[in-house]
Design an enzyme around this catalytic site. Structure first.
Site, PDB file in Angstrom:
ATOM      1  N   ASP A 151      29.495 -30.715  15.743  1.00 46.02           N
ATOM      2  CA  ASP A 151      30.620 -31.222  16.535  1.00 46.02           C
ATOM      3  C   ASP A 151      31.625 -30.101  16.753  1.00 46.02           C
ATOM      4  O   ASP A 151      31.449 -28.976  16.269  1.00 46.02           O
ATOM      5  CB  ASP A 151      31.273 -32.425  15.839  1.00 46.02           C
ATOM      6  CG  ASP A 151      31.870 -33.418  16.834  1.00 46.02           C
ATOM      7  OD1 ASP A 151      32.274 -32.995  17.941  1.00 46.02           O
ATOM      8  OD2 ASP A 151      31.947 -34.613  16.512  1.00 46.02           O
ATOM      9  N   HIS A 186      28.269 -41.640  26.529  1.00 43.50           N
ATOM     10  CA  HIS A 186      29.201 -42.319  27.438  1.00 43.50           C
ATOM     11  C   HIS A 186      30.409 -41.453  27.800  1.00 43.50           C
ATOM     12  O   HIS A 186      31.124 -41.760  28.747  1.00 43.50           O
ATOM     13  CB  HIS A 186      29.670 -43.666  26.852  1.00 43.50           C
ATOM     14  CG  HIS A 186      30.398 -43.557  25.547  1.00 43.50           C
ATOM     15  ND1 HIS A 186      30.017 -44.270  24.432  1.00 43.50           N
ATOM     16  CD2 HIS A 186      31.487 -42.837  25.164  1.00 43.50           C
ATOM     17  CE1 HIS A 186      30.840 -44.004  23.435  1.00 43.50           C
ATOM     18  NE2 HIS A 186      31.736 -43.135  23.862  1.00 43.50           N
TER      19      HIS A 186
END
Length: 333
Positions: A192, A239
């Site tokens: 990340d 998304h």
């Protein structure tokens, strides 16, 4: 799907429902539930301790009592057992982080008409924000949600014999933690943004898994991914980006897997008609407000993107989850 029966009363209730929302947000932001979970207090005493105006605080506490989150006994207030469990900062089940994340989204939602007119976001992308409080609420809010959902998902996914999992866009690493706890022979790496490292390492350390779960700083939209994994887990990553970027990220994730590796994608999944279930449809609007190209995706879109990325035997796992969420899996040959 059962349709909502509208009336003037339900129309106005929906229109004004943000009043209750903002009341809850204020109670969490002002941290009234923590002291009131420990002992009852008057509004005056709590105001002196918190620096709030006593008259205004009493009005807020009365409203929270009316909502059923506080009990009012004479002139004193006490958190209900439910509020003490989920809204006190001293509780291991505290959900205040995700509630504060919702609070940070309110201003953007009030400008939905502007986003629809322009087709552009009206707020910063929360995962990339520089504001520490907003980023903490987002990351730890994801921890709140995953802590509730992961125990339902992880036991239903067979990772026996697999050794190394990539938690792509894993934030604080909640799923990496649960997968490793469920599978003693499994190690994991959270991949990340660099700003996530501190939250991830602290969370992993709390579960005493620092020796089995590592962290690699990477912007998965821009950077190549490390290799040598036999499982890739992408939870609510796609998304936030558009279809082309999704395809690129999935290709990178598949390339990071050894032959026989498994790719798993969790998302809020639209029906192919795109007008149901309600939560993924509304969540798509949330992505419109905060991202250039993000949206919810349908099952057929997710299947197609995974197959184009090189996954075989793509299927939706039979796991019942709230809010229209689902897990799609594929194997790399």
């Amino acid at each position: 799907m059962e349709e909502k029966e509208w009336s003037p009363a339900t129309l106005l209730e929906t229109s004004g429902s943000y009043w209750s929302t903002c009341t809850l947000h204020a109670g969490v932001k002002l941290n009234v539930f923590t002291p009131l979970s420990a002992a009852p207090s008057s509004a005056l005493r709590l105001a002196e301790e918190s620096g709030c105006d006593s008259r205004a605080l009493a009005m807020l506490l009365d409203a929270l009592a009316a909502l059923g989150l506080l009990e009012k006994r004479g002139g004193e207030y006490l958190a209900t057992p439910f509020a003490a469990k989920f809204l006190s900062r001293t509780s291991p089940d505290y959900l205040g982080h995700i509630i504060m994340h919702h609070h940070h989204l309110v201003n953007g939602w009030s400008r939905l008409d502007e986003a629809v007119q322009t087709g552009h976001p009206v707020r910063e992308r929360v995962s990339h924000e520089d504001v520490e409080s907003a980023r903490e609420s987002f990351l730890m809010g994801m921890f709140n949600l995953a802590q509730m959902i992961a125990p339902k998902i992880v036991p239903q996914i067979d990772l026996s014999g697999r050794r190394r999992l990539m938690d792509l866009g894993g934030g604080p690493g909640t799923y990496a933690i649960h997968f490793c706890r469920q599978n003693p022979g499994l190690d994991a790496v959270i991949c990340d943004l660099p700003t996530t490292r501190g939250f991830a390492e602290q969370t992993v350390a709390r579960f005493e898994l620092s020796e089995r779960i590592g962290f690699i700083a990477v912007d998965f939209e821009q950077d190549d991914l490390p290799g040598g994994f036999d499982v890739a887990w992408l939870s609510h990553v796609l998304h936030g980006i558009g279809p082309e970027a999704c395809q690129s990220v999935l290709k990178k994730a598949v390339a990071a897997l050894e032959p026989g590796g498994m790719i798993l994608v969790q998302e809020f999944i639209l029906d192919d008609t795109r007008d149901a279930p309600v939560f993924p449809v509304l969540f798509s609007l949330n992505m419109l407000l905060g991202t250039p190209d993000g949206q919810s995706y349908s099952e057929s879109e997710l299947f197609g993107m995974l197959e184009s990325a090189g996954a075989k035997g793509v299927r939706r796992l039979p796991i019942e989850l709230p809010n229209g969420a689902g897990v799609v899996a594929g194997i790399v040959s």
